[in-house]
Enzyme design. Sequence first.
Site, mmCIF file in Angstrom:
data_model
loop_
_atom_site.group_PDB
_atom_site.id
_atom_site.type_symbol
_atom_site.label_atom_id
_atom_site.label_comp_id
_atom_site.label_asym_id
_atom_site.label_seq_id
_atom_site.Cartn_x
_atom_site.Cartn_y
_atom_site.Cartn_z
ATOM 1 N N GLU A 69 -13.068 -12.495 -20.394
ATOM 2 C CA GLU A 69 -13.518 -12.978 -21.619
ATOM 3 C C GLU A 69 -13.338 -11.700 -22.676
ATOM 4 O OE1 GLU A 69 -14.503 -16.237 -22.056
ATOM 5 O OE2 GLU A 69 -13.890 -16.429 -19.975
ATOM 6 N N LEU A 70 -12.355 -11.015 -22.528
ATOM 7 C CA LEU A 70 -12.244 -9.884 -23.360
ATOM 8 C C LEU A 70 -13.411 -8.848 -23.780
ATOM 9 C CD1 LEU A 70 -9.809 -10.872 -26.354
ATOM 10 C CD2 LEU A 70 -9.339 -9.963 -24.356
#
Length: 290
Positions: A104-105
């Site tokens: 999810e970065l």
Amino acid sequence: IESKCYRPANRLMLDMINKHDGKFKIAYSLSGVYMEQLEKYAPRILDSFQELSKTGCVEFLSETYHHSLSSLYSKEEFGEQIDLHRKKIKELFGARPKVFRNTELIYNNEIAKSIEDKGYDAILAEGWDPILSWRSPNFVYTPKDCSKMKLLLKNYRLSDDIAFRFSNQGWKEWPLTIEKYTSWLNNVNGNGDNVNLFMDYETIGEHQWSNTGIFKFLKELPANVLKNPDNNFMTPSQVAKTHISVGELDVPHSISWADTERDLSAWVGNKMQDSALMHLYSLEKQIKGS
């Protein structure tokens, strides 16, 4: 989703690579669990990813094997999952990933340093305004406390125009024509070195259904981008190798690409979530010991 997204999207990407003689480039971030599912349930889709890999125009990124939150709770587990994922990419695609993107970065200075220590050339993060201040996401940066590794930032506005707003008839820019979008990309020339477009693959055909025109839009995108002699396509590792860092970026607190807050609240936003995750990771030694 196989017939709506993965199969036709992979075919589209291969067609675009072939049509433009290798000038079109793309990168994928596939979790280890997803690759296992492909092997067991959808070998034809795995074959299509392998066919894409053979073009030399596709890069496979490194991530946590289980798309997990291990970077926040266990350095040991985080490292093990990265190594396991890297091994799987080598097994299926014969490649060694050079660029890392966390689940999810999720990103902060400490995570960046641990990734540099594992020998990566670059790491991806959200180009979120509060961390950038007056700066632009369209340049390459260096993570704080890192000496060699590059930081590549997602241009969330131009990415989300496709991922979230493409079929929104209430959006003031709807319909998003290829000419309009290409003009926005061209506007970066002279004001930035690169535009990193990053979105869920399910954008193509699942989040944006085929009847929205998403396949036609993407099919026309490479030719229209390449009309401008200042434009080209690069994989993330090529961007990191080609462009010098314009400065250091300090991100002491964790950010992600989730929701409007771009923080960790999607996973640790309340006491029940906190408690569940703490208990889960407290079992690590006993589980591995068994």
